[in-house]
Design a protein around this motif. Structure first.
Motif, short mmCIF file in Angstrom:
data_model
loop_
_atom_site.label_atom_id
_atom_site.label_comp_id
_atom_site.label_asym_id
_atom_site.label_seq_id
_atom_site.Cartn_x
_atom_site.Cartn_y
_atom_site.Cartn_z
N THR A 133 17.02 5.53 -1.82
CA THR A 133 16.03 4.50 -2.10
C THR A 133 15.96 3.49 -0.97
OG1 THR A 133 16.39 4.76 -4.47
CG2 THR A 133 15.33 2.72 -3.75
N ALA A 134 17.11 3.07 -0.45
CA ALA A 134 17.15 2.12 0.66
C ALA A 134 16.52 2.74 1.90
CB ALA A 134 18.58 1.69 0.95
N GLY A 135 16.79 4.00 2.15
CA GLY A 135 16.20 4.70 3.29
C GLY A 135 14.70 4.80 3.17
N ALA A 136 14.21 5.08 1.99
CA ALA A 136 12.77 5.16 1.76
C ALA A 136 12.12 3.79 1.95
CB ALA A 136 12.49 5.70 0.36
N ALA A 137 12.78 2.74 1.48
CA ALA A 137 12.25 1.39 1.64
C ALA A 137 12.17 1.00 3.11
CB ALA A 137 13.10 0.39 0.87
N GLN A 138 13.19 1.37 3.89
CA GLN A 138 13.17 1.07 5.33
C GLN A 138 12.05 1.85 6.02
OE1 GLN A 138 17.22 1.99 6.43
NE2 GLN A 138 17.76 -0.18 6.51
N ALA A 139 11.87 3.10 5.65
CA ALA A 139 10.80 3.90 6.24
C ALA A 139 9.43 3.32 5.89
CB ALA A 139 10.90 5.35 5.76
N GLN A 140 9.27 2.87 4.65
CA GLN A 140 8.01 2.26 4.22
C GLN A 140 7.77 0.98 5.00
OE1 GLN A 140 6.11 3.14 1.16
NE2 GLN A 140 4.92 1.30 0.88
N SER A 141 8.81 0.17 5.19
CA SER A 141 8.68 -1.08 5.93
C SER A 141 8.28 -0.82 7.37
CB SER A 141 9.99 -1.86 5.87
OG SER A 141 9.88 -3.05 6.60
N ALA A 142 8.90 0.17 8.00
CA ALA A 142 8.56 0.52 9.39
C ALA A 142 7.14 1.03 9.47
CB ALA A 142 9.55 1.55 9.92
N ALA A 143 6.73 1.85 8.51
CA ALA A 143 5.37 2.36 8.50
C ALA A 143 4.37 1.23 8.31
CB ALA A 143 5.21 3.41 7.39
N GLY A 144 4.70 0.29 7.45
CA GLY A 144 3.82 -0.86 7.21
C GLY A 144 3.69 -1.74 8.44
N VAL A 183 -4.33 7.73 2.27
CA VAL A 183 -4.92 6.39 2.27
C VAL A 183 -4.10 5.45 1.40
CG1 VAL A 183 -6.92 5.02 1.49
CG2 VAL A 183 -7.28 7.13 2.78
N ARG A 184 -3.78 5.89 0.21
CA ARG A 184 -3.00 5.03 -0.70
C ARG A 184 -1.63 4.71 -0.13
NH1 ARG A 184 -4.65 6.49 -6.84
NH2 ARG A 184 -6.87 6.66 -6.45
N GLY A 185 -1.01 5.67 0.53
CA GLY A 185 0.29 5.43 1.17
C GLY A 185 0.19 4.41 2.29
N ARG A 186 -0.84 4.53 3.12
CA ARG A 186 -1.01 3.60 4.23
C ARG A 186 -1.29 2.19 3.72
NH1 ARG A 186 -4.92 6.35 8.69
NH2 ARG A 186 -4.31 4.49 9.86
N ILE A 187 -2.12 2.07 2.70
CA ILE A 187 -2.45 0.76 2.14
C ILE A 187 -1.23 0.15 1.47
CG2 ILE A 187 -3.82 -0.40 0.36
CD1 ILE A 187 -6.14 1.50 1.21
N ALA A 233 0.56 -3.38 2.41
CA ALA A 233 0.75 -4.44 1.41
C ALA A 233 2.22 -4.83 1.27
CB ALA A 233 0.18 -3.99 0.06
N THR A 234 3.11 -3.86 1.27
CA THR A 234 4.52 -4.18 1.14
C THR A 234 5.06 -4.85 2.42
OG1 THR A 234 5.18 -1.92 1.70
CG2 THR A 234 5.04 -2.48 -0.64
N PHE A 235 4.48 -4.51 3.57
CA PHE A 235 4.84 -5.21 4.80
C PHE A 235 4.42 -6.67 4.69
CE2 PHE A 235 3.50 -6.93 8.91
CZ PHE A 235 4.70 -6.93 9.56
N LEU A 236 3.22 -6.93 4.21
CA LEU A 236 2.77 -8.32 4.05
C LEU A 236 3.66 -9.07 3.06
CD1 LEU A 236 -1.10 -7.89 3.96
CD2 LEU A 236 0.34 -8.67 5.85
N GLU A 237 4.09 -8.39 2.03
CA GLU A 237 5.03 -9.02 1.09
C GLU A 237 6.32 -9.41 1.79
OE1 GLU A 237 6.56 -8.32 -3.46
OE2 GLU A 237 6.19 -6.55 -2.23
#
Length: 127
Positions: free
Chosen positions: A9-20, A110-114, A118-122
């Motif tokens: 879960t932490a790895g996925a969150a970091q990947a999402q943050s980097a993508a954002g 598209v939903r993944g990118r958006i 959004a989570t980066f802005l958070e």
């Protein structure tokens, strides 16, 4: 088992943050600035003030309105950004993904990118 799940879960969150962060730098920073303060190189040419994206939570009683932000970024739901035409990122993202992923796959992308945006802005909210 719980430790493995937490690590994944932490790895996925970091990947999402980097993508954002990468998505933000590509799609948003020219107007909103690299740090989100509304001071991008094109901001001076806008007919309305470019908002400081780091104060969204502060203007919303300390809560980040994730779904509202997703709708603004997506733009396909009829919600428009900050008083003037903001790019409809949902349409732009979909157009770039449709040829490689098909209609259904493009929508998932598209939903993944958006969501990543959004989570980066958070994550950059000032308290």
């Amino acid at each position: 088992m719980a430790a493995v799940s937490l690590a994944l879960t932490a790895g996925a969150a970091q990947a999402q943050s980097a993508a954002g962060a990468e998505e933000y730098a590509r799609a948003c920073a020219t107007c909103h600035g690299l740090t989100g303060h509304g001071d991008g190189p094109l901001a001076e040419y806008m007919s309305v003030a470019v908002p400081d994206l780091t104060t969204i939570s502060a203007g919303n009683n300390g809560e980040f309105p994730l779904l509202d932000i997703i709708h603004v970024i997506d733009g396909r739901t009829g919600v428009r950004g900050h008083g003037s035409m903001m790019p409809v990122w949902g349409d732009r993202f979909e157009a770039s993904a449709a040829s490689e992923a098909g209609d259904y796959g493009a929508e998932v992308m598209v939903r993944g990118r958006i969501l990543a945006l959004a989570t980066f802005l958070e994550a950059i909210q000032q308290q």
